[in-house]
Design an enzyme around this catalytic site. Structure first.
Site, mmCIF file in Angstrom:
data_model
loop_
_atom_site.group_PDB
_atom_site.id
_atom_site.type_symbol
_atom_site.label_atom_id
_atom_site.label_comp_id
_atom_site.label_asym_id
_atom_site.label_seq_id
_atom_site.Cartn_x
_atom_site.Cartn_y
_atom_site.Cartn_z
ATOM 1 N N GLU A 65 0.819 -1.214 0.000
ATOM 2 C CA GLU A 65 0.000 0.000 0.000
ATOM 3 C C GLU A 65 0.847 1.255 0.000
ATOM 4 O O GLU A 65 1.890 1.313 0.645
ATOM 5 C CB GLU A 65 -0.829 0.035 1.287
ATOM 6 C CG GLU A 65 -2.157 -0.648 1.179
ATOM 7 C CD GLU A 65 -2.945 -0.515 2.466
ATOM 8 O OE1 GLU A 65 -3.269 -1.566 3.038
ATOM 9 O OE2 GLU A 65 -3.220 0.613 2.911
ATOM 10 N N CYS A 109 2.907 -5.827 16.314
ATOM 11 C CA CYS A 109 2.206 -4.901 17.213
ATOM 12 C C CYS A 109 0.723 -5.276 17.261
ATOM 13 O O CYS A 109 0.114 -5.540 16.220
ATOM 14 C CB CYS A 109 2.361 -3.455 16.743
ATOM 15 S SG CYS A 109 4.076 -2.891 16.760
ATOM 16 N N CYS A 128 -1.969 -3.353 15.018
ATOM 17 C CA CYS A 128 -1.604 -3.007 13.636
ATOM 18 C C CYS A 128 -2.037 -4.061 12.623
ATOM 19 O O CYS A 128 -1.774 -5.254 12.795
ATOM 20 C CB CYS A 128 -0.101 -2.787 13.559
ATOM 21 S SG CYS A 128 0.459 -2.316 11.916
HETATM 22 N N1 SAH Z 1 7.044 -0.107 11.551
HETATM 23 C C1 SAH Z 1 7.114 1.304 11.691
HETATM 24 C C2 SAH Z 1 6.383 2.089 10.627
HETATM 25 C C3 SAH Z 1 5.043 1.631 10.153
HETATM 26 S S1 SAH Z 1 3.610 1.968 11.105
HETATM 27 C C4 SAH Z 1 6.674 1.728 13.077
HETATM 28 O O1 SAH Z 1 6.272 0.881 13.861
HETATM 29 O O2 SAH Z 1 6.794 2.901 13.402
HETATM 30 C C5 SAH Z 1 3.401 3.711 11.183
HETATM 31 C C6 SAH Z 1 2.735 4.171 12.474
HETATM 32 O O3 SAH Z 1 1.352 3.784 12.519
HETATM 33 C C7 SAH Z 1 3.377 3.568 13.719
HETATM 34 O O4 SAH Z 1 3.474 4.530 14.733
HETATM 35 C C8 SAH Z 1 2.371 2.501 14.085
HETATM 36 O O5 SAH Z 1 2.514 2.095 15.403
HETATM 37 C C9 SAH Z 1 1.073 3.192 13.771
HETATM 38 N N2 SAH Z 1 -0.087 2.312 13.667
HETATM 39 C C10 SAH Z 1 -0.132 1.034 13.231
HETATM 40 N N3 SAH Z 1 -1.377 0.545 13.314
HETATM 41 C C11 SAH Z 1 -2.155 1.535 13.784
HETATM 42 C C12 SAH Z 1 -3.533 1.645 14.096
HETATM 43 N N4 SAH Z 1 -4.359 0.627 13.931
HETATM 44 N N5 SAH Z 1 -3.975 2.819 14.573
HETATM 45 C C13 SAH Z 1 -3.135 3.861 14.741
HETATM 46 N N6 SAH Z 1 -1.823 3.822 14.483
HETATM 47 C C14 SAH Z 1 -1.329 2.671 14.011
#
Ligand code: SAH
Length: 362
Positions: free
Chosen positions: A99, A123, A126
């Site tokens: 994406e 995470c 995520c």
């Molecule tokens: N792996 C990296 C970058 C990708 S995610 C990282 O962890 O930073 C980009 C951001 O979106 C990160 O801060 C992640 O924790 C957040 N994120 C992922 N899923 C999410 C969700 N469902 N709601 C809000 N933020 C989210």
């Protein structure tokens, strides 16, 4: 070109000046050809060899034997009626999907790129991590997301955030190569100051990135103010402890002169209490960093967090209260504006949806 050819070949966008020079030398091509090839790839950003009109046909054929010119193609595009956000689902040469998001802002257009197909970090909140990591992307596959998005929208891109699917510091060398190419003055010529890389906190990766001394913004996915709470949301926290992560961020700032950003996804009842706000303020005090609160996007995942809490966002009033508490403690804090709310849920969901329909449909 057949699908099999595409799968096996290196994306042309992987090539920097030195690699093109070497290739030309190997094929006994004069040095000025290297400049022309670089320009077609990174300045004019064409996606086919036929368009490289000032190169003789035999040379184009030789290039095509070694490389693919179009490492990705859009298979889906969603356009927000609210704010003009575009979400693209790109298919890579081997059928993997990623994406990319285009966000128009007054100060310039921004693109959010993926650094891996899937993600291994796990995470809990995520969507990108649902099927695990399929593979790393090459620098050219990351770069092609910017070039193709620019071409399809017809809009110039001035900012890039490496915040899409994947953990960039689990693919550090390709991501650094991508950043260098994006900043090349003979190519896209993007200012390093207009780039942000977001990490879940891979400590050796943060030190490695700092070594490059590039003035890009480091965004750290913090999401909890204590080691214990962070471990519940982010498995990687068990490997790299919060105090080590904060130390690495300090080092990044002193080495690059750039203030870091902390990202904090607010999950109702999990990390949004008064106590969390107080602990977070204490953790960030004196750092002059920027805190970005992200109302969590609920993802369709059956997992529970901690004491059986579901992943829900707090209501707006509660979020503003949380923000005020931090501001009172002198923290520079913003709430992330939600973009493209009408076209899709959380990041990674378009790809996840595709995987589900592929499993059941074919
Ligand atoms: N792996 C990296 C970058 C990708 S995610 C990282 O962890 O930073 C980009 C951001 O979106 C990160 O801060 C992640 O924790 C957040 N994120 C992922 N899923 C999410 C969700 N469902 N709601 C809000 N933020 C989210």
């Amino acid at each position: 070109m057949t699908q099999t050819d595409t799968q096996l070949k290196t994306p042309m966008q992987d090539l920097d000046r030195e690699r093109i020079r070497q290739w030309c030398k190997k094929h006994a091509e004069p040095a000025y050809r290297a400049k022309q090839i670089f320009s077609w790839i990174h300045e004019k950003q064409v996606f086919s060899f036929e368009e490289m009109t000032n190169l003789p046909k035999p040379l184009r054929q030789k290039l095509a034997a070694d490389y693919t010119a179009a490492p990705l193609r859009a298979v889906r595009r969603q356009i927000s009626q609210i704010d003009g956000t575009n979400k693209f689902l790109y298919e890579l040469g081997d059928g993997q999907c990623i994406e990319t998001v285009f966000m128009p802002y007054k100060h310039g257009n921004s693109v959010c790129v993926s650094s891996q197909a899937g993600c291994a970090m796990g995470c809990t909140f995520c969507a990108s991590t649902i099927g695990g990591k399929a593979r790393d992307l090459t620098r050219g596959e990351i770069l092609a997301q910017v070039y193709e998005t620019q071409r399809l929208t017809g809009e110039p891109v001035s900012n890039v955030v490496v915040m899409g699917t994947g953990e960039p510091l689990d693919n550090t060398e390709e991501v650094i190569g991508f950043i260098r190419l994006l900043a090349d003055e003979a190519g896209q010529n993007m200012s390093l100051r207009n780039m942000t890389l977001s990490t879940c906190g891979i400590v050796p990766g943060i030190y490695r990135l700092a070594e490059e001394k590039m003035p890009i913004t480091l965004a750290l996915s913090l999401h909890a103010p204590t080691q214990e709470k962070r471990e519940k949301l982010m498995p990687i926290a068990r490997r790299y402890r919060l105090d080590e992560v904060m130390k690495a961020c300090d080092d990044y700032r002193s080495t690059t002169g750039r203030r870091e950003t902390f990202e904090y996804a607010l999950v109702a009842g999990v990390n949004d209490t008064d106590e969390d706000a107080a602990e977070l303020a204490a953790l960030l005090k004196g750092r002059h960093a920027h805190l970005n609160l992200i109302p969590v996007n609920p993802v369709r995942k059956k997992q529970d967090v901690g004491e059986k809490a579901k992943i829900r966002r707090p209501n707006r009033q509660h979020i503003v209260k949380f923000q005020n508490k931090l501001e009172k403690n002198g923290i520079n804090v913003t709430i992330r504006r939600e973009m493209g709310a009408d076209i899709d849920g959380a990041c990674g969901q378009l790809r996840a949806k595709r995987a589900v329909s592929d499993d059941s449909g074919r």
